[in-house]
Motif scaffolding. Structure first.
Motif, PDB file in Angstrom:
ATOM      1  N   ASN A  22      -6.170   0.526  -6.297  1.00  0.00           N
ATOM      2  CA  ASN A  22      -5.985   1.067  -7.820  1.00  0.00           C
ATOM      3  C   ASN A  22      -5.682  -0.172  -8.569  1.00  0.00           C
ATOM      4  O   ASN A  22      -6.090  -0.336  -9.796  1.00  0.00           O
ATOM      5  CB  ASN A  22      -5.107   2.251  -8.006  1.00  0.00           C
ATOM      6  N   HIS A  23      -4.677  -0.902  -8.122  1.00  0.00           N
ATOM      7  CA  HIS A  23      -4.321  -2.233  -8.830  1.00  0.00           C
ATOM      8  C   HIS A  23      -5.537  -3.055  -8.975  1.00  0.00           C
ATOM      9  O   HIS A  23      -5.512  -3.558 -10.025  1.00  0.00           O
ATOM     10  CB  HIS A  23      -3.242  -2.825  -8.083  1.00  0.00           C
ATOM     11  N   GLU A  34      -0.908   4.954   1.688  1.00  0.00           N
ATOM     12  CA  GLU A  34      -0.546   4.806   0.319  1.00  0.00           C
ATOM     13  C   GLU A  34      -0.369   3.410  -0.025  1.00  0.00           C
ATOM     14  O   GLU A  34      -0.688   3.136  -1.552  1.00  0.00           O
ATOM     15  CB  GLU A  34       1.169   5.413   0.377  1.00  0.00           C
ATOM     16  N   GLN A  35      -0.122   2.405   0.853  1.00  0.00           N
ATOM     17  CA  GLN A  35      -0.255   1.043   0.399  1.00  0.00           C
ATOM     18  C   GLN A  35      -1.761   0.770  -0.186  1.00  0.00           C
ATOM     19  O   GLN A  35      -2.000  -0.105  -0.888  1.00  0.00           O
ATOM     20  CB  GLN A  35       0.279   0.254   1.322  1.00  0.00           C
ATOM     21  N   ARG A  82       1.091  -6.225  -2.185  1.00  0.00           N
ATOM     22  CA  ARG A  82       1.664  -6.270  -3.706  1.00  0.00           C
ATOM     23  C   ARG A  82       1.367  -7.251  -4.551  1.00  0.00           C
ATOM     24  O   ARG A  82       1.042  -7.224  -5.791  1.00  0.00           O
ATOM     25  CB  ARG A  82       3.396  -6.057  -3.492  1.00  0.00           C
ATOM     26  N   GLU A  89      -4.138   2.914  -1.213  1.00  0.00           N
ATOM     27  CA  GLU A  89      -4.250   3.541  -2.467  1.00  0.00           C
ATOM     28  C   GLU A  89      -3.641   2.522  -3.563  1.00  0.00           C
ATOM     29  O   GLU A  89      -4.390   2.458  -4.692  1.00  0.00           O
ATOM     30  CB  GLU A  89      -3.785   4.989  -2.535  1.00  0.00           C
ATOM     31  N   TRP A  90      -2.605   2.015  -3.505  1.00  0.00           N
ATOM     32  CA  TRP A  90      -1.691   1.275  -4.520  1.00  0.00           C
ATOM     33  C   TRP A  90      -2.560   0.032  -4.878  1.00  0.00           C
ATOM     34  O   TRP A  90      -2.903  -0.201  -5.667  1.00  0.00           O
ATOM     35  CB  TRP A  90      -0.475   1.079  -4.344  1.00  0.00           C
TER      36      TRP A  90
END
Length: 350
Positions: free
Chosen positions: A186-187, A179-180, A139, A182-183
């Motif tokens: 893209n970020h 999914e992590q 994150r 992918e996030w």
């Protein structure tokens, strides 16, 4: 340090069969004869070798550039002066803000890395900052590493996907979900193109970043893919790579210790390179039509192909699907193989 994801399971002491100084000098000579312009060192921690600067000095005398990846702990005193003297392009591993970095790498490691970054920057030899993508730092990690690179003038930032080898085999909680990933990717694309474009280079070592780039920027994709993307799978698209372990074993990917090509005590690098190019297994692995599962039917398989090392780690088959990719191919309805399902079950998915 005792990094939770260390792919070589470094033991804080020399390996019993580690190359001698003389053998390492011979290796440097072979790298020069091979035609390389660079002599690169990583670990574990390469600065723990007592003869490291003897080897580096020899490489510099031959005209080789030298790059080195360190955790930063030893970038001080005589070590620091030797890095500067030999103009070693030095990169530092750091895995995000202090709290998460020290969980992954050990208490006090963030401050040591940051101090090293400042010193290397002052000397003009800070090369890059390297981060492994994990479930703990996906994150906030990229933003933090990029801000440090901007502040201290790094030449590049380098993001590695996590491979289940070494100590990471026993730290499955570090493994990002599809999914992590992918996030994060893209970020990262947003950061590259909206805030930091052209300030420094981005190396994203994750094959399916190619698919994300093409989805989001199809007009510029081919130019970027041909000239800038460094995350192509070493087996599948990169065309060839050799990594030399501390005991002289040569492997085609520095995460695939099970695929030994030879040993420099027995063969030269040129001989082993020729062996790789003529090997039927590697020829098959370069053909995307030989892939299985969703990777085998994916419309992006000619630019991605997934990570073959990760596919093997979770399925026992180098040709199987890479579980870490969240994308579902358009023509994949009932092609998910049993091996791919097993990979998900091993991770507690259903």
């Amino acid at each position: 340090m005792n990094c939770l994801y260390c792919n070589v399971e470094a033991k804080k002491e020399p390996a019993p069969d580690e190359l001698t100084t003389e053998e390492t000098i011979m290796l440097v000579d072979q790298i020069y004869d091979f035609g390389s312009e660079w002599f690169g060192l990583k670990g574990g921690e390469p600065l723990m070798r007592k003869d490291v600067f003897e080897c580096i000095s020899h490489a510099r005398k031959l005209g080789l550039n030298v790059c080195l990846l360190t955790n930063g702990w030893f970038v001080d005193g005589e070590v620091y002066r030797n890095l500067v003297k030999n103009e070693v392009f030095t990169s530092v591993s750091i895995d995000g803000p202090e709290e998460v970095n020290d969980i992954i790498r050990g208490k006090g490691t963030y401050r040591a890395a940051l101090t090293a970054i400042k010193r290397l920057s002052d000397a003009g030899i800070l090369n890059g900052l390297s981060m492994a993508i994990t479930a703990l730092n996906y994150r906030e990690g990229a933003d933090h590493i990029i801000s440090l690179a901007e502040e201290y003038g790094a030449r590049f930032v380098w993001f590695n996907h996590l491979l289940p080898c070494g100590r990471a085999r026993n730290e499955k909680s570090l493994d990002p979900t599809p999914e992590q990933y992918e996030w994060f990717l893209n970020h990262l694309y947003d950061l590259i193109h909206k805030e930091y474009k052209r300030k420094f280079d981005f190396h994203v070592h994750c094959p399916f970043f190619a698919r994300i780039y093409k989805e989001r920027n199809p007009e510029r994709f081919q130019e970027w893919f041909d000239n800038e993307f460094t995350g192509k799978c070493i087996y599948f698209l990169f065309g060839g790579y050799l990594s030399v372990l501390e005991n002289g074993d040569v492997i085609p990917c520095f995460y695939s210790e099970g695929l030994k090509i030879g040993n420099i005590r027995e063969k030269t690098l040129k001989e082993m390179w020729k062996d790789v190019q003529n090997n039927e297994f590697y020829k098959r692995l370069k053909n995307p039509d030989n892939l299985k599962g969703k990777c085998g039917v994916c419309e992006y398989r000619f630019i991605c192909g997934g990570c073959r090392t990760r596919a093997y780690a979770y399925t026992g088959d180098y040709f199987e699907s890479d579980y870490a990719c969240a994308y579902i191919p358009k023509n994949k309805l009932h092609t998910c193989t049993e091996a791919t399902n097993i990979a998900y079950l091993r991770r507690g998915k259903n």
